[in-house]
Design a protein around this motif. Structure first.
Motif, PDB file in Angstrom:
ATOM      1  N   ASN A  24      -4.992   4.441  -2.064  1.00 22.05           N
ATOM      2  CA  ASN A  24      -6.756   4.501  -1.694  1.00 22.05           C
ATOM      3  C   ASN A  24      -7.348   6.091  -1.873  1.00 22.05           C
ATOM      4  OD1 ASN A  24      -5.663   3.482   0.388  1.00 22.05           O
ATOM      5  ND2 ASN A  24      -6.907   4.460   2.051  1.00 22.05           N
TER       6      ASN A  24
ATOM      7  N   MET B 231      -3.402  -6.002   8.220  1.00 20.16           N
ATOM      8  CA  MET B 231      -2.710  -4.908   7.820  1.00 20.16           C
ATOM      9  C   MET B 231      -1.386  -5.006   8.403  1.00 20.16           C
ATOM     10  SD  MET B 231      -6.144  -2.154   7.157  1.00 20.16           S
ATOM     11  CE  MET B 231      -5.230  -0.513   8.030  1.00 20.16           C
ATOM     12  N   SER B 232      -0.790  -4.238   8.391  1.00 18.21           N
ATOM     13  CA  SER B 232       1.373  -3.900   8.991  1.00 18.21           C
ATOM     14  C   SER B 232       0.572  -4.140  10.231  1.00 18.21           C
ATOM     15  CB  SER B 232       1.435  -2.295   9.033  1.00 18.21           C
ATOM     16  OG  SER B 232       1.581  -2.333   7.986  1.00 18.21           O
TER      17      SER B 232
ATOM     18  N   ILE C 199      -7.951   0.380  -2.668  1.00 17.02           N
ATOM     19  CA  ILE C 199      -8.446  -0.094  -1.881  1.00 17.02           C
ATOM     20  C   ILE C 199      -9.935   0.585  -1.389  1.00 17.02           C
ATOM     21  CG2 ILE C 199      -6.993  -1.983  -2.059  1.00 17.02           C
ATOM     22  CD1 ILE C 199      -5.313   0.157   0.582  1.00 17.02           C
TER      23      ILE C 199
ATOM     24  N   MET D  83     -13.880  -8.162   1.382  1.00 15.18           N
ATOM     25  CA  MET D  83     -12.494  -7.482   1.940  1.00 15.18           C
ATOM     26  C   MET D  83     -13.594  -6.906   3.855  1.00 15.18           C
ATOM     27  SD  MET D  83     -11.264  -3.716   2.897  1.00 15.18           S
ATOM     28  CE  MET D  83     -10.745  -2.834   2.210  1.00 15.18           C
TER      29      MET D  83
ATOM     30  N   ARG E  39      -2.855  -6.253   3.084  1.00 12.71           N
ATOM     31  CA  ARG E  39      -2.904  -5.070   2.090  1.00 12.71           C
ATOM     32  C   ARG E  39      -1.528  -4.132   3.284  1.00 12.71           C
ATOM     33  NH1 ARG E  39      -8.358  -5.084   3.454  1.00 12.71           N
ATOM     34  NH2 ARG E  39      -7.792  -3.575   4.707  1.00 12.71           N
ATOM     35  N   ILE E  40      -0.496  -4.327   3.315  1.00 11.45           N
ATOM     36  CA  ILE E  40       0.379  -3.894   3.564  1.00 11.45           C
ATOM     37  C   ILE E  40       1.108  -2.233   3.458  1.00 11.45           C
ATOM     38  CG2 ILE E  40       2.819  -4.594   5.460  1.00 11.45           C
ATOM     39  CD1 ILE E  40       0.655  -6.729   5.434  1.00 11.45           C
ATOM     40  N   GLY E  41       1.821  -1.169   4.400  1.00 15.03           N
ATOM     41  CA  GLY E  41       1.835   0.100   3.609  1.00 15.03           C
ATOM     42  C   GLY E  41       2.994   0.517   4.268  1.00 15.03           C
ATOM     43  N   THR E  42       2.299   0.816   5.733  1.00 13.58           N
ATOM     44  CA  THR E  42       3.717   1.424   6.877  1.00 13.58           C
ATOM     45  C   THR E  42       5.150   0.053   7.448  1.00 13.58           C
ATOM     46  OG1 THR E  42       1.702   2.042   8.458  1.00 13.58           O
ATOM     47  CG2 THR E  42       3.491   2.470   8.682  1.00 13.58           C
TER      48      THR E  42
ATOM     49  N   MET F 122     -11.878  -4.253   7.076  1.00 11.63           N
ATOM     50  CA  MET F 122     -10.515  -3.976   7.727  1.00 11.63           C
ATOM     51  C   MET F 122     -10.977  -3.596   8.916  1.00 11.63           C
ATOM     52  SD  MET F 122     -10.595  -0.061   6.200  1.00 11.63           S
ATOM     53  CE  MET F 122      -9.337   0.441   7.001  1.00 11.63           C
TER      54      MET F 122
ATOM     55  N   VAL G 176       1.030  -1.074   0.316  1.00  7.60           N
ATOM     56  CA  VAL G 176      -0.050  -0.205  -0.351  1.00  7.60           C
ATOM     57  C   VAL G 176       1.101   0.990   0.087  1.00  7.60           C
ATOM     58  CG1 VAL G 176      -2.101   1.373   1.311  1.00  7.60           C
ATOM     59  CG2 VAL G 176      -1.955  -1.562   0.987  1.00  7.60           C
TER      60      VAL G 176
ATOM     61  N   LYS H 193       0.157   4.957  -0.548  1.00  5.92           N
ATOM     62  CA  LYS H 193      -0.072   5.596   0.018  1.00  5.92           C
ATOM     63  C   LYS H 193       0.170   7.141   0.129  1.00  5.92           C
ATOM     64  CE  LYS H 193      -3.061   4.588   3.728  1.00  5.92           C
ATOM     65  NZ  LYS H 193      -4.078   4.042   4.342  1.00  5.92           N
TER      66      LYS H 193
END
Ligand SMILES: *Cc1c(COP(=O)(O)O)cnc(C)c1O
Length: 227
Positions: free
Chosen positions: A58, A201-202, A79, A158, A217-220, A160, A35, A37
């Motif tokens: 996003n 996520m993270s 997403i 999906m 869905r991995i960002g940080t 959260m 991710v 963003k």
């Protein structure tokens, strides 16, 4: 100093692998969406060069900018919550939409699409008012209404998890999504094979893997946060 995406990915894969082992899953069934963003195009490029095959954004602007630079080397995932009027701007570049949660959006996607669009239905499992997604009770009837939209393929669900440190609450949320997936699959609808689960996520991906996630869905913790 920023850690390289490659290093982060190695750490991430170790943890995913350990989670898989705990529950007897094959790591090959887990896809990582980076991710991007909060990061620059360069950092997204680095992710692609490090063995990432999926990028998630996003916002319309983010996905358009990055797609222009990186092109179609990867799969593009939208997403975030999607405004109906923005569908036409992103429809040609996205491979997956994770936030289908209302009929008006399905209608617009179908109207603007020129090829099959893989969609996840976003479910608000936790019932928090701040979260998008349809309620678990409405899921089956909603899916049945999508049959008429020939460009839409429901590849999965999906969610959260609620924002909490309580792992039991997070796990219950993911487990519920898996249960809902089983309900949808039992319908055997050709337009809704629903074989995927986009969750984790993270800070909760390990639980998600244990509960059946196929897209994280991995960002940080993968690409970091630059802005
Ligand atoms: C930002 C975002 C993520 C990634 O979050 P991290 O905690 O940075 O890994 C995943 N899914 C959605 C829908 C997001 O908006």
């Amino acid at each position: 100093m920023t850690t390289s995406v490659a290093e982060n990915l190695m750490e991430l894969n170790k943890k995913i692998s350990a989670s898989c082992e705990r529950v007897g899953r094959d790591i090959k069934d887990i896809n990582i969406i980076a991710v991007t963003k909060y990061v620059s195009i360069n950092r997204a490029k680095e992710a692609c060069d490090s063995g990432i095959f999926h990028l998630g954004e996003n916002y319309e602007e983010g996905i358009l900018n990055k797609h222009q630079e990186l092109n179609n080397k990867v799969n593009w995932h939208f997403i975030g919550s999607l405004q109906t009027r923005k569908v036409k701007n992103i429809i040609d570049i996205v491979d997956y939409i994770h936030s289908l949660d209302r009929l008006s959006l399905a209608k617009e996607i179908n109207k603007r699409a020129s090829k099959e669009v893989k969609c996840f239905i976003q479910v608000n499992v936790s019932g928090e008012a701040s979260k998008h997604g349809i309620s678990p009770d409405e899921l089956v009837s909603f899916i049945k209404m999508l049959e008429e939209f020939s460009f839409i393929k429901i590849v999965g669900l999906m969610t959260m998890a609620p924002f909490t440190d309580d792992k039991a609450v997070i796990r219950a949320c993911f487990r519920k999504l898996k249960e809902l997936q089983n309900n949808v699959q039992a319908l055997s609808l050709p337009f809704a094979p629903c074989q995927e689960l986009s969750m984790g996520m993270s800070n909760d991906f390990e639980i998600a893997v244990e509960e059946g996630a196929t897209f994280l869905r991995i960002g940080t913790s993968l690409v970091g946060k630059e802005f």
